[in-house]
Design a protein around this motif. Sequence first.
Motif, PDB file in Angstrom:
ATOM      1  N   ASN B 109     -17.289  11.809 -33.743  1.00  8.25           N
ATOM      2  CA  ASN B 109     -16.289  13.013 -33.950  1.00  8.25           C
ATOM      3  C   ASN B 109     -16.294  13.889 -34.896  1.00  8.25           C
ATOM      4  OD1 ASN B 109     -13.577  13.667 -32.214  1.00  8.25           O
ATOM      5  ND2 ASN B 109     -12.588  13.347 -34.231  1.00  8.25           N
ATOM      6  N   PRO B 205     -13.822  12.131 -17.915  1.00  8.85           N
ATOM      7  CA  PRO B 205     -14.889  12.976 -18.122  1.00  8.85           C
ATOM      8  C   PRO B 205     -15.798  13.479 -17.167  1.00  8.85           C
ATOM      9  CG  PRO B 205     -14.936  10.839 -19.288  1.00  8.85           C
ATOM     10  CD  PRO B 205     -13.952  10.855 -18.388  1.00  8.85           C
ATOM     11  N   ARG B 240     -19.270   7.598 -28.926  1.00  6.01           N
ATOM     12  CA  ARG B 240     -18.070   8.437 -28.717  1.00  6.01           C
ATOM     13  C   ARG B 240     -17.171   7.443 -28.181  1.00  6.01           C
ATOM     14  NH1 ARG B 240     -15.101  12.256 -30.273  1.00  6.01           N
ATOM     15  NH2 ARG B 240     -13.722  13.272 -28.823  1.00  6.01           N
ATOM     16  N   MET B 245      -7.880  12.661 -23.606  1.00 11.62           N
ATOM     17  CA  MET B 245      -8.369  14.044 -23.479  1.00 11.62           C
ATOM     18  C   MET B 245      -7.067  14.702 -22.683  1.00 11.62           C
ATOM     19  SD  MET B 245     -12.324  13.964 -22.791  1.00 11.62           S
ATOM     20  CE  MET B 245     -12.377  12.678 -21.708  1.00 11.62           C
ATOM     21  N   TYR B 254     -14.858  16.871 -26.338  1.00 16.89           N
ATOM     22  CA  TYR B 254     -15.554  16.180 -25.428  1.00 16.89           C
ATOM     23  C   TYR B 254     -16.980  17.046 -25.148  1.00 16.89           C
ATOM     24  CZ  TYR B 254     -17.508  13.521 -21.806  1.00 16.89           C
ATOM     25  OH  TYR B 254     -18.498  12.462 -20.946  1.00 16.89           O
ATOM     26  N   SER B 257     -19.157  17.064 -27.928  1.00 17.12           N
ATOM     27  CA  SER B 257     -20.184  15.699 -27.941  1.00 17.12           C
ATOM     28  C   SER B 257     -21.293  15.689 -27.087  1.00 17.12           C
ATOM     29  CB  SER B 257     -18.987  14.448 -27.508  1.00 17.12           C
ATOM     30  OG  SER B 257     -18.697  14.341 -25.901  1.00 17.12           O
ATOM     31  N   ASP B 273     -21.841   6.702 -24.804  1.00 11.16           N
ATOM     32  CA  ASP B 273     -20.598   7.508 -24.336  1.00 11.16           C
ATOM     33  C   ASP B 273     -19.534   6.576 -23.621  1.00 11.16           C
ATOM     34  OD1 ASP B 273     -19.951  10.677 -22.557  1.00 11.16           O
ATOM     35  OD2 ASP B 273     -18.939   9.289 -23.775  1.00 11.16           O
ATOM     36  N   GLU B 275     -16.573   7.242 -23.471  1.00 11.81           N
ATOM     37  CA  GLU B 275     -15.696   8.210 -22.751  1.00 11.81           C
ATOM     38  C   GLU B 275     -15.860   8.083 -21.070  1.00 11.81           C
ATOM     39  OE1 GLU B 275     -13.293   9.831 -24.077  1.00 11.81           O
ATOM     40  OE2 GLU B 275     -13.880  11.185 -25.778  1.00 11.81           O
TER      41      GLU B 275
END
Lengths: 538, 385
Positions: B109, B205, B240, B245, B254, B257, B273, B275
């Motif tokens: 981050n 995502p 991550r 979000m 994001y 990232s 990842d 996410e």
Amino acid sequence: MNYSSLAFMIFIAAVIIIYYLFPAKKYQWTVLLAASIFFYLYSGYRFAAFVFFTAFTIWLAALAVQGMRDRSKAWLSEHKAQMDRSQKKAYKKQVKKRTGWLLFAALAANFGILIFLKYYNFAAGGLNELFGPLGMRAPFLRLFLPLGISFYTFQATGYLIDVYRGNVSAQRNFLKFVLFVTFFPQIIQGPISSYGQLSDQLLAPHRPEYERIKYGLELILWGFLKKLVIADRAVTAIDRVTANYSLYNGTTILFTVLLYALQLYADFSGGIDISRGAAQMLGIDMVENFRRPYLSTSINDYWRRWHITLGVWMKNYIFYPLAVSKLFLGAGKSMQKSRLGRTGAGAHIAKVFPTSVASLVVFLVVGLWHGANGKYVAFGVWNGLIIMISIILQPLYDKWKKVLHINDRSAGWHFLQIIRTFLLVLVGYMFDIGPDFAGAMNMLGMCFANQNLPLGLAQISGLGLAGADYGVLAIGALVILFVSLRQEKLGIDSPGLLLSAHRPALQWIMLFAGFLILAVFGVYGPDYNAAAFVYMQF
Amino acid sequence: MRKRAARIASLVIALILVLGSAQKYFFARPDPQAIRSSGFYMEDKNSLDVIFMGASEVYAGFSSAQAYGEYGFTSYPYAFTANPVSLWKNELIEAGKRQKPSLIVMEINGALYNSGELFGDDKVRRFTDDLPLSANKIDTVSKLGTDEKISYYLPFFKYHSRWKEPVKSFSGMQDRFCLKARGHSLLRGEFTKTGSACRGIRKRPGQIKGSLFLDTQARTYLVNFLDYCRENKIPILFVRFPHRMGDPRGITMYKRSRTAAKIIRSYGFPYLDLEGRQERIGLDGNDYYNNDHLNRYGQKKLTSYLGAYIKKHYDIGHVVLSSRQKRQWQESADYMEYFDRYYREADARFRQAQLNARLKGEPYRANADVYETRKLVRRLESMGK
């Protein structure tokens, strides 16, 4: 370099060590000179040319005046046998005229710079108001005030006038004179020292003395406590109100001016204490600049206790010359001969006319010295008028006191005088904190006509200070009052001497407490913005 | 002369002792960061298998005590609120002075911030306040463009104004004393919040298209950090952590990232990842206390998942713990049970209070911190009895 900064403390420590370790005691003063030049350049190298111009022109003028006088004395004693009395008188008059023009030129040059930098834009604004409608406009200039210009100009010109009067001998060594003008503990905000009082001390060799260093440190600590715990804390609330006074009611404004009285005294006297303490540690005694001014019994007394050295300068170089001038004495004599002068009151007024009008002029200058704004003129006029009227009405006051059986030595009368004087001083302060003359008058009016305690308290709580801060200020004010009363009673000015009257254990405890209070409650560090010393702006 | 010197010395020593102690305990940050940082320095040397680094996502998202209980490896969140990439290298050096972990897990981050967020006063202080004086500290402070550098070496200069908050400061002092008395952190830097401050509609995502450039300065620091890791052969996994979000900023981060991931992978470092693995982890909208951070429910799920991932893919667990250390770590794992019970009750109460406030139209209640305070430890101890 701010006097209340850590950098200054490190600087002064380094100067003290180098000063006392300097091997050639005869040239010890060069350490002070180097330190003073470094201090000035560090604080603002752009302004250095101004202070060196003043030092050079005054030094040169003093040498020229003294040289002219010495040469004329020598010539006179050589030729006195060939001259009669009137010829000698004429010759002396001619020499005086020449030295007078030299003095005038040097004073005009230096005060000219000061007046131009300080008052040009003010004057331009006034002229534009008058002649703007006719299509004439004076340009405003981006001008800056060199650091300490008011203080070093007054100090240097005082020296020149003393040389002219024959009170002191001119300093032949330019560097020694530069030291007198730029001595770093006093350059920012005084005290304004006389050459006779300061120069010998600056140039004499010194050895470290425990008592001096101890008292000097204690004076510095006391100065820091006033500046960082009280003054810099109070200024937050004061700035809020003065930025937009119309948002606040009379109670808040009254509170603000009271707070300002505390803040101004703590700030200015605190800074002076730090300066004097630093000088004392170097073996140099600078004159006092404050002597419990809020315990004054009259405005006259106040100005003998507040910014003492400015008052002394004004007295020596403006008041006395005016009061004993042909113009003023002549005016007084004319009044005495007039019909008014034949009455009892008129005779008294005629007698005190030179001194009372001279006082008014002095305070007009004091007001202008503070700044280029109508409110400062009003400030000066306010103080000057009170003194003038006091002088004129003194016989009446004495009569009333007799009629009313007032014992002016009683504690009650003394207390009343202090309160009365303080209230008169507060009115003067209104001109300080007001945005301009009209604003100051509005604020004064609001103090009488717009009182609302509950609303005022609510507003005061929103001035950026927590309740705990007000608590600190209240306790700080009480401590200052207590110390002032002790100093007044015992006739001891130095806090160090006051402290030394107690047992050693108690002394060290109080010192420890002082440092702790400063460390915890002082307004310093990233969470605070350091407030500049109020009188730095002059 | 000797008497005077002795008196002066006594005064100076007394001032240093009083102010030094006051700085350490009273005029210090009375917040979870202080407890977490202090706890890291209390871990025995070379006793950590894994060190988690990065910003608040890390300590909100992963529970070291729970991970030990489930997988038997030791770890610690050496992470700081809003921790920027500009400090990663100094933090890694600092961590490396006391620990030789088999794996560093770096949450990225901090590499996604704007340049204005890379050297904020508060961000740096969270790292430097508990940092012992060293060349690393001097290097960190020297990067700052401020004149107030002395306050980074002597935090008293910054925090002495806390005298106005005596209750808070005294409470923080008690927390530090409690930690010091135990000799190690009971909950291993555990942190979470009750309640929910989630806003906006949660995005997946897959719903977010494209990527965004990193800030130039942030990119430079990231690349420098990657160079450092490569030169020094640091065993590091970049991750991550999951985010809700639900707001534009979250979506921007994001997208950034994705760019960061490309750069990291180009250096040959692994990038995970999480996410995109929220379903696999079992996370849903109730697992966050705000758009950026998991609550304890989410933390539990993520710790289980990530712990298993690390155990499976990395050769860790080489630290040989003494019996005392094993006992202490087991105690931490056991206390997580009581912690969970406490959290469930506290969270339920807080959410009810939040709902009542919303229904009455009253001001919104901010989430309440839950971390290793003296009060909490006492409560957990009483639950354990």
